[in-house]
Design a protein around this motif. Structure first.
Motif, mmCIF file in Angstrom:
data_model
loop_
_atom_site.group_PDB
_atom_site.id
_atom_site.type_symbol
_atom_site.label_atom_id
_atom_site.label_comp_id
_atom_site.label_asym_id
_atom_site.label_seq_id
_atom_site.Cartn_x
_atom_site.Cartn_y
_atom_site.Cartn_z
ATOM 1 N N TYR A 31 0.834 -1.202 0.000
ATOM 2 C CA TYR A 31 0.000 0.000 0.000
ATOM 3 C C TYR A 31 0.865 1.246 0.000
ATOM 4 O O TYR A 31 1.927 1.276 0.600
ATOM 5 C CB TYR A 31 -0.919 0.021 1.226
ATOM 6 C CG TYR A 31 -1.914 -1.108 1.210
ATOM 7 C CD1 TYR A 31 -3.102 -0.993 0.496
ATOM 8 C CD2 TYR A 31 -1.652 -2.298 1.869
ATOM 9 C CE1 TYR A 31 -4.005 -2.034 0.448
ATOM 10 C CE2 TYR A 31 -2.553 -3.351 1.831
ATOM 11 C CZ TYR A 31 -3.721 -3.213 1.119
ATOM 12 O OH TYR A 31 -4.611 -4.238 1.059
ATOM 13 N N HIS A 32 0.368 2.266 -0.659
ATOM 14 C CA HIS A 32 1.086 3.540 -0.740
ATOM 15 C C HIS A 32 0.068 4.669 -0.656
ATOM 16 O O HIS A 32 -0.937 4.645 -1.372
ATOM 17 C CB HIS A 32 1.867 3.612 -2.059
ATOM 18 C CG HIS A 32 2.639 4.872 -2.226
ATOM 19 N ND1 HIS A 32 3.739 5.185 -1.463
ATOM 20 C CD2 HIS A 32 2.448 5.911 -3.053
ATOM 21 C CE1 HIS A 32 4.196 6.372 -1.831
ATOM 22 N NE2 HIS A 32 3.424 6.835 -2.801
ATOM 23 N N LEU A 33 0.310 5.626 0.228
ATOM 24 C CA LEU A 33 -0.592 6.756 0.410
ATOM 25 C C LEU A 33 -0.016 7.985 -0.263
ATOM 26 O O LEU A 33 1.158 8.313 -0.078
ATOM 27 C CB LEU A 33 -0.787 7.025 1.907
ATOM 28 C CG LEU A 33 -1.724 8.172 2.286
ATOM 29 C CD1 LEU A 33 -3.144 7.895 1.801
ATOM 30 C CD2 LEU A 33 -1.704 8.377 3.799
ATOM 31 N N GLU A 34 -0.839 8.661 -1.055
ATOM 32 C CA GLU A 34 -0.423 9.886 -1.737
ATOM 33 C C GLU A 34 -1.455 10.974 -1.519
ATOM 34 O O GLU A 34 -2.649 10.695 -1.401
ATOM 35 C CB GLU A 34 -0.257 9.646 -3.239
ATOM 36 C CG GLU A 34 0.904 8.752 -3.576
ATOM 37 C CD GLU A 34 1.232 8.765 -5.059
ATOM 38 O OE1 GLU A 34 0.794 9.700 -5.768
ATOM 39 O OE2 GLU A 34 1.915 7.834 -5.501
ATOM 40 N N PHE A 35 -0.980 12.197 -1.495
ATOM 41 C CA PHE A 35 -1.841 13.370 -1.403
ATOM 42 C C PHE A 35 -1.738 14.141 -2.711
ATOM 43 O O PHE A 35 -0.649 14.308 -3.243
ATOM 44 C CB PHE A 35 -1.405 14.274 -0.234
ATOM 45 C CG PHE A 35 -1.557 13.633 1.105
ATOM 46 C CD1 PHE A 35 -2.730 13.779 1.825
ATOM 47 C CD2 PHE A 35 -0.536 12.864 1.652
ATOM 48 C CE1 PHE A 35 -2.882 13.189 3.073
ATOM 49 C CE2 PHE A 35 -0.673 12.264 2.889
ATOM 50 C CZ PHE A 35 -1.848 12.428 3.595
ATOM 51 N N ARG A 36 -2.872 14.627 -3.204
ATOM 52 C CA ARG A 36 -2.893 15.390 -4.443
ATOM 53 C C ARG A 36 -3.889 16.539 -4.319
ATOM 54 O O ARG A 36 -4.918 16.419 -3.654
ATOM 55 C CB ARG A 36 -3.311 14.519 -5.634
ATOM 56 C CG ARG A 36 -2.315 13.439 -5.984
ATOM 57 C CD ARG A 36 -1.121 14.029 -6.706
ATOM 58 N NE ARG A 36 -0.213 13.008 -7.133
ATOM 59 C CZ ARG A 36 0.975 12.794 -6.583
ATOM 60 N NH1 ARG A 36 1.385 13.524 -5.587
ATOM 61 N NH2 ARG A 36 1.766 11.864 -7.043
ATOM 62 N N ALA A 37 -3.575 17.629 -4.990
ATOM 63 C CA ALA A 37 -4.498 18.759 -5.100
ATOM 64 C C ALA A 37 -5.326 18.555 -6.358
ATOM 65 O O ALA A 37 -4.795 18.191 -7.404
ATOM 66 C CB ALA A 37 -3.715 20.071 -5.178
ATOM 67 N N SER A 38 -6.644 18.778 -6.252
ATOM 68 C CA SER A 38 -7.502 18.590 -7.414
ATOM 69 C C SER A 38 -8.772 19.406 -7.266
ATOM 70 O O SER A 38 -9.581 19.147 -6.374
ATOM 71 C CB SER A 38 -7.870 17.121 -7.586
ATOM 72 O OG SER A 38 -8.814 16.980 -8.620
ATOM 73 N N GLU A 39 -8.937 20.368 -8.148
ATOM 74 C CA GLU A 39 -10.190 21.129 -8.165
ATOM 75 C C GLU A 39 -11.326 20.260 -8.692
ATOM 76 O O GLU A 39 -12.468 20.381 -8.248
ATOM 77 C CB GLU A 39 -10.032 22.368 -9.043
ATOM 78 C CG GLU A 39 -9.175 23.442 -8.420
ATOM 79 C CD GLU A 39 -9.096 24.689 -9.294
ATOM 80 O OE1 GLU A 39 -10.093 25.002 -9.981
ATOM 81 O OE2 GLU A 39 -8.043 25.334 -9.280
ATOM 82 N N ALA A 40 -11.029 19.364 -9.614
ATOM 83 C CA ALA A 40 -12.064 18.535 -10.230
ATOM 84 C C ALA A 40 -12.671 17.540 -9.250
ATOM 85 O O ALA A 40 -13.877 17.313 -9.255
ATOM 86 C CB ALA A 40 -11.489 17.792 -11.429
ATOM 87 N N PHE A 41 -11.859 16.932 -8.393
ATOM 88 C CA PHE A 41 -12.351 15.903 -7.478
ATOM 89 C C PHE A 41 -12.874 16.471 -6.168
ATOM 90 O O PHE A 41 -13.667 15.828 -5.498
ATOM 91 C CB PHE A 41 -11.261 14.872 -7.177
ATOM 92 C CG PHE A 41 -11.009 13.928 -8.304
ATOM 93 C CD1 PHE A 41 -11.962 13.007 -8.693
ATOM 94 C CD2 PHE A 41 -9.796 13.945 -8.972
ATOM 95 C CE1 PHE A 41 -11.719 12.124 -9.730
ATOM 96 C CE2 PHE A 41 -9.552 13.069 -10.013
ATOM 97 C CZ PHE A 41 -10.507 12.158 -10.400
ATOM 98 N N GLY A 42 -12.420 17.651 -5.770
ATOM 99 C CA GLY A 42 -12.842 18.211 -4.489
ATOM 100 C C GLY A 42 -12.407 17.316 -3.343
ATOM 101 O O GLY A 42 -11.358 16.672 -3.394
ATOM 102 N N ALA A 43 -13.217 17.246 -2.297
ATOM 103 C CA ALA A 43 -12.919 16.402 -1.133
ATOM 104 C C ALA A 43 -13.223 14.956 -1.505
ATOM 105 O O ALA A 43 -14.384 14.560 -1.596
ATOM 106 C CB ALA A 43 -13.735 16.848 0.067
ATOM 107 N N ASN A 44 -12.168 14.170 -1.737
ATOM 108 C CA ASN A 44 -12.365 12.816 -2.222
ATOM 109 C C ASN A 44 -11.123 11.976 -1.974
ATOM 110 O O ASN A 44 -10.065 12.500 -1.642
ATOM 111 C CB ASN A 44 -12.678 12.841 -3.724
ATOM 112 C CG ASN A 44 -13.662 11.779 -4.128
ATOM 113 O OD1 ASN A 44 -13.683 10.696 -3.556
ATOM 114 N ND2 ASN A 44 -14.476 12.090 -5.128
ATOM 115 N N ALA A 45 -11.263 10.686 -2.166
ATOM 116 C CA ALA A 45 -10.157 9.737 -2.117
ATOM 117 C C ALA A 45 -10.487 8.617 -3.088
ATOM 118 O O ALA A 45 -11.653 8.368 -3.388
ATOM 119 C CB ALA A 45 -9.971 9.189 -0.708
#
Length: 191
Positions: A31-45
């Motif tokens: 498993y690998h956890l990543e953080f990304r900025a995204s205007e399209a997805f908003g608050a999501n995972a």
């Protein structure tokens, strides 16, 4: 885009992620956890088939004061990986596309539209089942870690408040949603 979060927000999530993997005997190498900025997805995972779980900056910010709710979301995404939902979707999509290509033969623009729409309907219904299965996985794993399933309900309530409940959509468009009704998910976690 690259995450714009400060480490004071990311680090507690990463530590919680690592602790949960260890406590649940899940190999951290898988498993690998990543953080990304995204205007399209908003608050999501979302989870990728290789075990990568992506958390948007907006979600991390939304749940920064609700660590157990964040954990519930992370466990939900791990559930997608554990149940191989990503690979199932790829296989299902491939089979569906082949079926329609064989059934309709040489496909022109109108045929492609029908195939695309039919495939999306099938995949979205399949995805709702996957979402429910990942929800149940998260609830069971929360219990295994000694937490209440209410943490999952808290996460869904925060997302419902952030994104709304989709009541502005027609019943047909709500049917096409790939996720089960949010209130139903909250009620299931509370039960």
């Amino acid at each position: 885009d690259e995450s714009e979060l400060d480490d004071t927000i990311k680090q507690p999530i990463v530590l919680m992620w690592q602790d949960a993997l260890n406590d649940l005997n899940k190999s951290p190498e898988n498993y690998h956890l990543e953080f990304r900025a995204s205007e399209a997805f908003g608050a999501n995972a979302f989870a990728l088939p290789d075990g990568t779980v992506v958390v948007t900056d907006d979600l991390a910010t939304l749940l920064k004061d609700k660590p157990k709710a964040m954990l519930a979301i992370l466990l939900h995404e791990i559930g997608h990986v554990e149940h191989q939902h990503g690979m199932q979707m790829v296989a299902r999509s491939t089979v569906t596309t082949l079926f329609f290509a064989i059934f309709f033969g040489d496909i022109d623009g109108a045929g492609e539209l029908v195939i695309g729409a039919s495939s999306s309907l099938i995949d979205n219904a399949f995805s709702r089942d996957m979402e429910s299965e990942a929800d149940q996985f998260a609830i069971e794993e929360l219990k295994a870690l000694g937490y209440s399933p209410e943490a999952f309900a808290e996460a869904m309530e925060a997302l419902l408040e952030e994104h709304g409940d989709g009541e502005d959509y027609s019943p047909f468009l709500r049917y096409l949603s790939s996720h089960p009704d949010t209130q139903e998910r909250i009620d299931a976690a509370k039960q």
